[in-house]
Write a protein that holds these residues in place. Structure first.
Motif, short mmCIF file in Angstrom:
data_model
loop_
_atom_site.label_atom_id
_atom_site.label_comp_id
_atom_site.label_asym_id
_atom_site.label_seq_id
_atom_site.Cartn_x
_atom_site.Cartn_y
_atom_site.Cartn_z
N HIS A 17 0.88 -1.18 0.00
CA HIS A 17 0.00 0.00 0.00
C HIS A 17 0.91 1.21 0.00
N HIS A 18 1.02 1.88 -1.14
CA HIS A 18 2.04 2.93 -1.28
C HIS A 18 1.40 4.22 -1.81
N THR A 19 1.82 5.34 -1.21
CA THR A 19 1.21 6.63 -1.52
C THR A 19 2.30 7.68 -1.75
N GLU A 40 -1.73 6.59 -5.51
CA GLU A 40 -1.71 5.45 -4.60
C GLU A 40 -1.76 4.14 -5.37
N ALA A 62 5.25 8.47 0.93
CA ALA A 62 5.00 8.12 2.33
C ALA A 62 5.81 6.88 2.70
N ALA A 81 2.44 4.47 7.68
CA ALA A 81 0.98 4.63 7.65
C ALA A 81 0.59 6.03 8.10
N GLN A 140 2.31 8.85 7.68
CA GLN A 140 2.53 9.79 6.57
C GLN A 140 1.47 9.63 5.49
N ARG A 141 1.05 8.40 5.26
CA ARG A 141 -0.01 8.19 4.27
C ARG A 141 -1.30 8.86 4.72
N ARG A 142 -1.62 8.74 6.01
CA ARG A 142 -2.83 9.39 6.53
C ARG A 142 -2.72 10.91 6.44
N TRP A 192 -3.46 11.85 2.82
CA TRP A 192 -4.88 11.72 2.51
C TRP A 192 -5.72 12.73 3.28
#
Length: 458
Positions: free
Chosen positions: A212-214, A276, A308, A311, A313-315, A318
């Motif tokens: 799961h990469h963003t 993403e 990111a 998790a 940094q991903r949040r 988003w």
């Protein structure tokens, strides 16, 4: 109304029929009805609709009340029916990769139930905690993963719905392929509760991705933006899940106080893109995204980028896209979701902004963001207070090319857009819609006045 209320209490139980203040405080804002039904199961819905059909009393279904087009607003002579008590996930079938849920189950609850067995509900949207499975089916919700998984329609294997007269149509098959006659579930998906009330849904599940990469990317120029999308699609293909674009003013608003977001990339670029990917391999997928970004950078398409690494940094990335409260900090706003071809977007946004400036001068703002890869843009416009809504509608919708664009990409029509439906549907299409409405709801009791006008029999 009183004789009907007495019949309803006798049929589905007194605790399932609320009146007065007990009812109104649980309804959609703007509702004027004083009766709210809270059925426990499909049988309650069937009995309630049969009685309302006999009494010619209109019924408006209510889910999580996250809609933006007033589709759940009830008039004074109408009965509201909410699915608050129908929140059971009845089955998670790992072998057949599907989940069966009652209409009132929140989307997030369905997502979490699937994740517990290593599977995933493919549809996701910002209102996941409140939006219900039945509501997202009835409105054919979209969200941030449409590019890869499609809208809610593509996630529905089967459903159960109750017609206006109480007839239960059970099409809850778990089969992906069924060409035995008409596929009736599609009549109810996206019909906004005007043809029948969805009571149960069988959702198709997908394998839960391990990778799961963003990334957040800044791009200058729409031509570069379109080319950047092409590079991402060519290199990431089946793993590219989201391509969310924020116009500069939107990004600036989300990254300046009092907004909670922080400027992850430098300000001043024209577009900021959330890219993403989801895939079966954690590390390899990240390397693929990095390689795709490197190729885009080598072609001069990227001004800045950040990937990111956690998790958290991903949040944070988003959050810039999904925390929409800052849009309202300067006063009331009008929200739009339109769909148009990629090559028409830049000119469309420029013309809308020019017409807003001509009409309202400096007393307006227009923030643009959206799911650019699937043709869906959101516009948040503040201009002249609530009295200006009609003028802004005419600018936003009147600037579109008729029938090559849509006045509603994913939010539905409800009350707010029905006066503009003709811009996106031909008269022949509207005629077929009226025929279907008349056939399934001959007395016009289901969500009357929504989507398009239909003459109700006396």
């Amino acid at each position: 109304m009183e004789p009907l209320i007495a019949q309803l209490r006798q049929s589905i139980g007194p605790e399932s029929v609320l009146t007065g203040a007990d009812a109104t405080r649980r309804m959609a804002p703007g509702s004027r009805s004083s009766v709210l039904l809270l059925p426990r199961d499909t049988e309650d819905v069937s009995r309630a609709l049969a009685l309302c059909h006999q009494a010619r009393r209109p019924v408006v279904a209510q889910g999580g009340l996250t809609g933006l087009v007033h589709g759940a607003v009830c008039g004074v002579e109408e009965v509201a029916l909410a699915f608050d008590r129908m929140r059971r996930i009845e089955e998670v079938d790992v072998l057949n990769r599907c989940l069966t849920a009652q209409a009132g189950v929140p989307l997030q609850a369905a997502q979490e139930a699937a994740e517990e067995v290593g599977l995933m509900v493919p549809v996701d949207l910002g209102a996941r905690g409140s939006a219900t499975v039945g509501g997202t089916v009835a409105t054919n919700a979209g969200g941030t993963r449409v590019l890869r998984f499609g809208m809610m329609r593509e996630a529905v294997l089967g459903l159960e719905a109750v017609l206006a007269d109480g007839t239960v149509v059970d099409s809850r098959g778990k089969m992906l392929k069924n060409n035995a006659g008409y596929d009736l579930k599609h009549l109810f998906i996206g019909s906004e509760g005007t043809l029948g009330l969805v009571t149960r849904v069988v959702l198709r599940l997908r394998p839960l991705p391990r990778g799961h990469h963003t990334a957040l990317v800044a791009v200058d120029g729409f031509e570069r933006l379109a080319r950047f999308l092409g590079v991402m699609e060519a290199n990431l293909q089946g793993e590219l899940t989201s391509f969310e674009v924020m116009w500069r003013s939107f990004y600036d608003l989300m990254t300046t106080p009092p907004s909670r977001g922080r400027p992850i990339l430098p300000a001043g670029c024209e577009y900021y893109v959330l890219v993403e990917t989801m895939g079966p391999r954690a590390e390899e997928g990240g390397e693929t995204l990095l390689a795709a970004l490197a190729q885009a950078e080598s072609q001069g398409l990227i001004a800045h980028s950040a990937v990111a690494t956690s998790a958290l940094q991903r949040r944070e990335m988003w959050g810039l896209r999904e925390e929409l409260d800052p849009l309202k900090r300067t006063g009331p706003v009008f929200s739009y979701d339109v769909s148009l071809p990629l090559d028409a977007m830049e000119d469309y946004v420029a013309r809308v902004k020019a017409r807003l400036a001509e009409r309202f001068g400096a007393a307006h703002h227009c923030h643009v963001f959206g799911h650019l890869a699937d043709g869906n843009l959101h516009l948040s416009i503040g201009a002249g207070g609530s009295d200006a809504h009609g003028d802004v509608d005419d600018i936003v919708y009147g600037t579109m090319e008729r029938q090559t664009s849509s006045v509603s990409a994913e939010h539905g029509i409800g009350l707010l857009k029905k006066g503009h439906l003709w811009r996106s549907r031909s008269e022949a299409e509207l005629s077929v819609m009226r025929v279907l409405k008349q056939a399934l709801d001959p007395h016009g009791i289901l969500n009357p006045g929504k989507v398009f006008e239909v003459q109700r029999p006396e």
